[in-house]
Design a protein around this motif. Structure first.
Motif, short mmCIF file in Angstrom:
data_model
loop_
_atom_site.label_atom_id
_atom_site.label_comp_id
_atom_site.label_asym_id
_atom_site.label_seq_id
_atom_site.Cartn_x
_atom_site.Cartn_y
_atom_site.Cartn_z
N ALA A 21 21.97 -29.31 -25.25
CA ALA A 21 20.93 -30.31 -24.98
C ALA A 21 19.59 -29.66 -24.68
O ALA A 21 18.53 -30.19 -25.03
CB ALA A 21 21.35 -31.22 -23.82
N LEU A 22 19.61 -28.49 -24.04
CA LEU A 22 18.37 -27.79 -23.72
C LEU A 22 17.76 -27.06 -24.93
O LEU A 22 16.57 -26.80 -24.94
CB LEU A 22 18.62 -26.76 -22.61
N ILE A 54 24.53 -32.51 -13.25
CA ILE A 54 24.78 -33.34 -14.42
C ILE A 54 26.27 -33.27 -14.76
O ILE A 54 26.83 -32.17 -14.88
CB ILE A 54 23.93 -32.88 -15.62
N LYS A 55 26.89 -34.42 -14.92
CA LYS A 55 28.31 -34.46 -15.26
C LYS A 55 28.46 -34.12 -16.74
O LYS A 55 28.37 -34.99 -17.61
CB LYS A 55 28.91 -35.82 -14.93
N THR A 80 16.57 -32.54 -27.70
CA THR A 80 15.30 -32.53 -26.97
C THR A 80 14.42 -33.70 -27.39
O THR A 80 13.74 -34.29 -26.56
CB THR A 80 14.54 -31.20 -27.11
N ARG A 81 14.44 -34.03 -28.65
CA ARG A 81 13.63 -35.14 -29.16
C ARG A 81 13.95 -36.44 -28.42
O ARG A 81 13.06 -37.27 -28.18
CB ARG A 81 13.90 -35.29 -30.66
N GLN A 82 15.21 -36.60 -28.01
CA GLN A 82 15.64 -37.83 -27.35
C GLN A 82 15.16 -37.91 -25.90
O GLN A 82 14.69 -38.96 -25.46
CB GLN A 82 17.16 -37.95 -27.38
N TYR A 83 15.32 -36.85 -25.13
CA TYR A 83 14.99 -36.93 -23.70
C TYR A 83 13.63 -36.36 -23.34
O TYR A 83 13.14 -36.58 -22.24
CB TYR A 83 16.09 -36.28 -22.84
N TRP A 84 13.02 -35.60 -24.26
CA TRP A 84 11.70 -35.02 -23.99
C TRP A 84 10.62 -35.90 -24.62
O TRP A 84 9.57 -35.45 -25.00
CB TRP A 84 11.60 -33.58 -24.50
N PHE A 85 10.91 -37.17 -24.75
CA PHE A 85 9.97 -38.20 -25.18
C PHE A 85 9.33 -37.88 -26.53
O PHE A 85 8.14 -38.02 -26.72
CB PHE A 85 8.93 -38.45 -24.08
N GLY A 86 10.16 -37.42 -27.47
CA GLY A 86 9.72 -37.18 -28.83
C GLY A 86 9.41 -35.73 -29.16
O GLY A 86 9.22 -35.39 -30.33
N ALA A 87 9.36 -34.85 -28.18
CA ALA A 87 9.05 -33.44 -28.44
C ALA A 87 10.31 -32.66 -28.81
O ALA A 87 11.40 -32.96 -28.33
CB ALA A 87 8.40 -32.81 -27.22
N LEU A 102 17.25 -36.37 -19.41
CA LEU A 102 18.32 -35.49 -19.90
C LEU A 102 19.65 -35.85 -19.24
O LEU A 102 20.68 -35.98 -19.91
CB LEU A 102 17.96 -34.03 -19.60
N LYS A 103 19.64 -36.01 -17.93
CA LYS A 103 20.85 -36.38 -17.18
C LYS A 103 21.41 -37.70 -17.69
O LYS A 103 22.60 -37.83 -17.96
CB LYS A 103 20.53 -36.46 -15.69
N SER A 104 20.55 -38.68 -17.88
CA SER A 104 20.98 -39.98 -18.39
C SER A 104 21.59 -39.84 -19.79
O SER A 104 22.64 -40.41 -20.08
CB SER A 104 19.80 -40.95 -18.41
#
Length: 150
Positions: free
Chosen positions: A21-22, A11-12, A28-35, A132-134
């Motif tokens: 982010a982790l 990941i850049k 997490t809410r953004q890339y973990w599909f709401g979680a 997450l990468k995106s």
């Protein structure tokens, strides 16, 4: 016997931004599909994954946390009975700087051969980590995948 899932992505970003982010709910809410992941991120801290409606999908404990290099989580799925009955798994997240990127390695293991949990995370981790990468590289997480109809 045991079963495992390994996933590596580059990941850049910086280790510090990837760590945030982790570990931060606003990410997490953004890339973990709401979680969101609720935790203090210190050894011995309880850890849980919670959806916006309050459902707890996974629980555990932080076994190791070395900011911004490594997190180890004792992990158990809570929603699907066949996965919960398999017991505790171990998820290790390793962050390693490589030039202007970070190599993120996920190692998810369980002391059970042919684990249904490992089968499930083998489908979930690639979706989550791609999102997450995106998010980190473009500012936008991926939309939640829609399962194909039978």
């Amino acid at each position: 016997m045991s079963d495992k899932f390994v996933y590596v992505t580059y990941i850049k970003t910086t280790p510090e931004k990837l760590w945030e982010a982790l570990t931060k709910p606003e990410f997490t809410r953004q890339y973990w599909f709401g979680a969101t992941l609720e935790c203090e991120w210190k050894p011995g801290s309880p850890w849980k994954m919670v959806f916006a409606d309050g459902r707890v999908t996974d629980t555990g404990e932080i076994l190791e946390a070395e900011k911004p290099k490594r997190i180890v989580i004792k992990w158990r799925h809570e929603m699907r009975p066949e996965l919960k009955e398999e017991g505790w798994s171990r998820c290790e997240m390793m962050l390693e700087p490589v030039n202007d990127s970070v190599k993120l390695t996920i190692l998810h293991t369980i002391d059970k051969e042919h684990s249904k949990l490992i089968e499930a995370v083998s489908g979930g981790w690639p979706q989550i980590l791609s999102s997450l990468k995106s998010l980190l590289e473009t500012g936008h997480a991926l939309p939640r995948p829609v399962p194909k109809s039978a």
